[in-house]
Design an enzyme around this catalytic site. Structure first.
Site, short mmCIF file in Angstrom:
data_model
loop_
_atom_site.label_atom_id
_atom_site.label_comp_id
_atom_site.label_asym_id
_atom_site.label_seq_id
_atom_site.Cartn_x
_atom_site.Cartn_y
_atom_site.Cartn_z
N ASN A 118 -25.93 -12.80 -27.56
CA ASN A 118 -24.66 -12.08 -27.73
C ASN A 118 -24.89 -10.57 -27.72
O ASN A 118 -24.11 -9.81 -27.16
CB ASN A 118 -23.98 -12.48 -29.05
CG ASN A 118 -23.73 -13.97 -29.13
OD1 ASN A 118 -23.87 -14.68 -28.14
ND2 ASN A 118 -23.36 -14.45 -30.30
N HIS A 164 12.38 10.36 -3.09
CA HIS A 164 13.10 9.15 -2.63
C HIS A 164 12.87 8.90 -1.14
O HIS A 164 13.71 8.29 -0.48
CB HIS A 164 14.60 9.24 -2.88
CG HIS A 164 14.96 9.69 -4.26
ND1 HIS A 164 15.22 8.84 -5.29
CD2 HIS A 164 15.08 10.95 -4.78
CE1 HIS A 164 15.50 9.53 -6.39
NE2 HIS A 164 15.41 10.81 -6.11
N SER A 285 -4.37 -5.38 18.25
CA SER A 285 -3.68 -6.65 18.03
C SER A 285 -4.22 -7.67 19.02
O SER A 285 -4.57 -7.33 20.15
CB SER A 285 -2.18 -6.45 18.27
OG SER A 285 -1.57 -7.67 18.61
N LYS A 291 -0.98 -2.00 20.50
CA LYS A 291 -1.07 -1.71 19.06
C LYS A 291 -2.34 -0.95 18.67
O LYS A 291 -3.41 -1.20 19.18
CB LYS A 291 -1.04 -3.02 18.26
CG LYS A 291 0.28 -3.75 18.27
CD LYS A 291 1.46 -2.95 17.73
CE LYS A 291 1.41 -2.75 16.23
NZ LYS A 291 1.59 -4.00 15.50
N GLU A 298 -4.34 -0.08 4.93
CA GLU A 298 -3.58 -1.21 4.37
C GLU A 298 -4.44 -2.05 3.43
O GLU A 298 -3.97 -2.52 2.39
CB GLU A 298 -3.04 -2.09 5.50
CG GLU A 298 -1.96 -1.42 6.31
CD GLU A 298 -1.61 -2.23 7.55
OE1 GLU A 298 -0.45 -2.61 7.69
OE2 GLU A 298 -2.51 -2.49 8.37
N LYS A 333 -17.39 -10.88 -16.89
CA LYS A 333 -18.14 -10.26 -15.78
C LYS A 333 -17.51 -10.50 -14.42
O LYS A 333 -17.60 -9.66 -13.53
CB LYS A 333 -19.58 -10.79 -15.79
CG LYS A 333 -20.38 -10.28 -16.96
CD LYS A 333 -21.67 -11.04 -17.15
CE LYS A 333 -21.49 -12.32 -17.91
NZ LYS A 333 -21.05 -12.15 -19.31
N1 ARG Z 1 -24.12 -15.99 -20.65
C1 ARG Z 1 -23.48 -15.57 -21.85
C2 ARG Z 1 -22.35 -14.58 -21.52
O1 ARG Z 1 -22.36 -14.06 -20.47
C3 ARG Z 1 -24.45 -14.88 -22.72
C4 ARG Z 1 -24.19 -15.02 -24.16
C5 ARG Z 1 -24.38 -16.42 -24.57
N2 ARG Z 1 -24.23 -16.57 -25.96
C6 ARG Z 1 -23.95 -17.77 -26.53
N3 ARG Z 1 -23.82 -17.77 -27.78
N4 ARG Z 1 -23.83 -18.85 -25.83
O2 ARG Z 1 -21.48 -14.33 -22.30
#
Ligand code: ARG
Length: 465
Positions: A118, A164, A285, A291, A298, A333
């Site tokens: 963690n 506008h 196109s 085109k 875009e 992530k």
């Molecule tokens: N792969 C986990 C994440 O990205 C890492 C932390 C995992 N911790 C746990 N208590 N399982 O969050």
């Protein structure tokens, strides 16, 4: 073998492990993970929690692992679960192999003392953000510089300004471009602000409650060149605010890029015929041979959806999560990295596209002479002659109505006609009725006048050099 196996009678089912593995995404953090581990080991050595011999063996092995990951010798598999388990697993194996030769036989097993994954994931993400923030600022600065170059190149070009999307008043094109430089500058400020909060260490939270071991969290933070620690160990591992801030900053950048892209698309249309993208940044196109499409602009406009989606994705993940860490957070992530990659890409492409775009310098100027968008100049003229503004506005409104009725431009009326609306109109009123006169006559700070635009150019030249 998982890191926690002994407590279980069975190991995690393959489907469950595959489902919960994140290494395909967090594998990108391997450098950060190793840097974090090195700082942690050095701290453990200083605090005499592990011996100098073990520490040195770990530090050396971590560098070897880094090399092997970089060279592709170590390959990621979903069986490794995440980058943190992979690095620790490799380390234990490596130092285990060396066991008979000396003291380091079990050294690898000491790395995880007083820390948790963690802590690691929170740290890796912060180190990664810190690095990426530098890139984001660089790319934003580059786009600002590209805009400034265009502003200088087209310093004399006059365009219609809109509200506008209706013609409002003439503008120097440079003034318009500098508006983007200025908004991007707020983006840089937001990124810098974000960096302050990203660059603080959660390491040593030890899962959530701290540890009974005598660690020095400030020391590992210092080794990582971070500005201190997140004091509350619970907050340290639970917080993803700064990541949300970063995606918010990216979202605002993308919103700016999308506005710029939209204008480029419009200017590139045949109706506007103002911007011309280089062939190398245009597409054709498959069906219509004539085109020449503005796909790059875009796509930048379209990719905003991804980044806004990331912002809402992460906000939703974090909503109502109890303290401290929950596995939901692993999904952070996906959103954060996609937002970062997309924003960097778009900043780069916006800059490249602009570099490869020409503008027709004299596209608008003739057309704007006598155009109704000069009406405000007539109002100001009357105000200078002491007519109250509301009354002046009303008088010019009547002038405009006549022009519309007779299908004439403002310079198509005679002085006699003007006089009917107000005796204050004199011959010199016709001097006002060109786009160039309009911009030239502007007086206020930050306006589109030559002088003020030049001031802005000088300001940004200095600031961006
Ligand atoms: N792969 C986990 C994440 O990205 C890492 C932390 C995992 N911790 C746990 N208590 N399982 O969050």
């Amino acid at each position: 073998m998982a890191l926690w196996d002994s407590r279980f009678k069975k190991s995690l089912a393959d489907v469950a492990l595959k489902f919960s593995s994140s290494i395909d995404i967090d594998g990108r953090f391997y450098n950060e993970d190793i840097d974090g581990s090195k700082a942690h080991v050095q701290m453990l050595m200083k605090q005499r929690i592990i011996s100098a011999g073990d520490g040195k063996a770990i530090l050396k092995a971590l560098e070897e692992i880094r090399k092997d990951i970089t060279s592709g010798k170590i390959k990621f598999s979903w069986r490794d679960e995440d980058i943190h388990s992979l690095v620790e697993g490799q380390l234990v194996r490596k130092l285990g192999e060396r066991g008979p030769a000396g003291f380091a036989a079990e050294a690898g097993k000491r790395l995880h003392t007083a820390r948790s994954r963690n802590d690691q994931v929170a740290l890796d993400e912060r180190l990664y953000m810190r690095k990426e923030l530098v890139q984001l600022v660089k790319l934003t600065r580059t786009l600002q510089k590209t805009l400034l170059k265009k502003a200088v190149q087209y310093k004399d070009t006059v365009i219609p300004g809109y509200t506008h999307l209706q013609r409002a008043q003439p503008l120097m094109f440079a003034h318009h471009l500098i508006a983007y430089i200025s908004m991007l500058n707020r983006d840089v400020e937001r990124l810098a602000d974000c960096t302050k909060r990203a660059n603080i260490s959660p390491l040593g939270a030890a899962a959530l409650a701290g540890t009974t071991l005598n660690i020095d969290r400030y020391y590992s933070a210092k080794l990582l060149k971070m500005n201190g620690i997140i004091e509350n160990s619970l907050d340290a591992v639970s917080d993803r605010d700064v990541m949300i801030e970063l995606i918010s900053a990216c979202s605002i950048i993308m919103m700016h890029l999308s506005r710029l892209s939209e204008e480029l698309v419009l200017w590139n249309s045949q109706e506007f015929s103002f911007a011309q993208f280089d062939d190398s940044f245009s597409t054709g196109s498959s069906l219509m041979p004539q085109k020449k499409n503005p796909d790059i602009a875009e796509l930048i406009r379209g990719k905003v959806g991804r980044v806004y989606g990331s912002l809402f994705g992460l906000l939703t993940i974090m909503k109502a999560l109890p303290l401290a860490y929950n596995r939901d957070m692993q999904e952070d992530k996906v959103h954060f990295l996609d937002a970062l990659d997309t924003t960097k890409d778009c900043l780069h492409l916006a800059s490249e596209l602009l570099k490869n775009t020409k503008f027709k310098k004299d596209r608008f100027e003739k057309e704007l002479d006598g155009d109704l968008l000069l009406s405000t100049d007539l109002v100001d003229y009357l105000v200078r002659r002491n007519v109250p503004f509301r009354k002046a506005h009303n008088i010019v409104g009547n002038v405009v109505a006549l022009c519309v009725e007779k299908n004439k431009k403002l310079n198509g009326l005679t002085l006699k006609e003007y006089k009917k609306f107000s005796p204050e109109f004199e011959k010199d009123v016709f001097n006002l009725l060109t786009a160039r006169a309009s911009v030239k006559n502007k007086k206020s700070q930050g306006s589109t006048s030559y002088v003020e635009v030049q001031k802005q150019i000088n300001f940004w030249k200095k600031k961006l050099s």
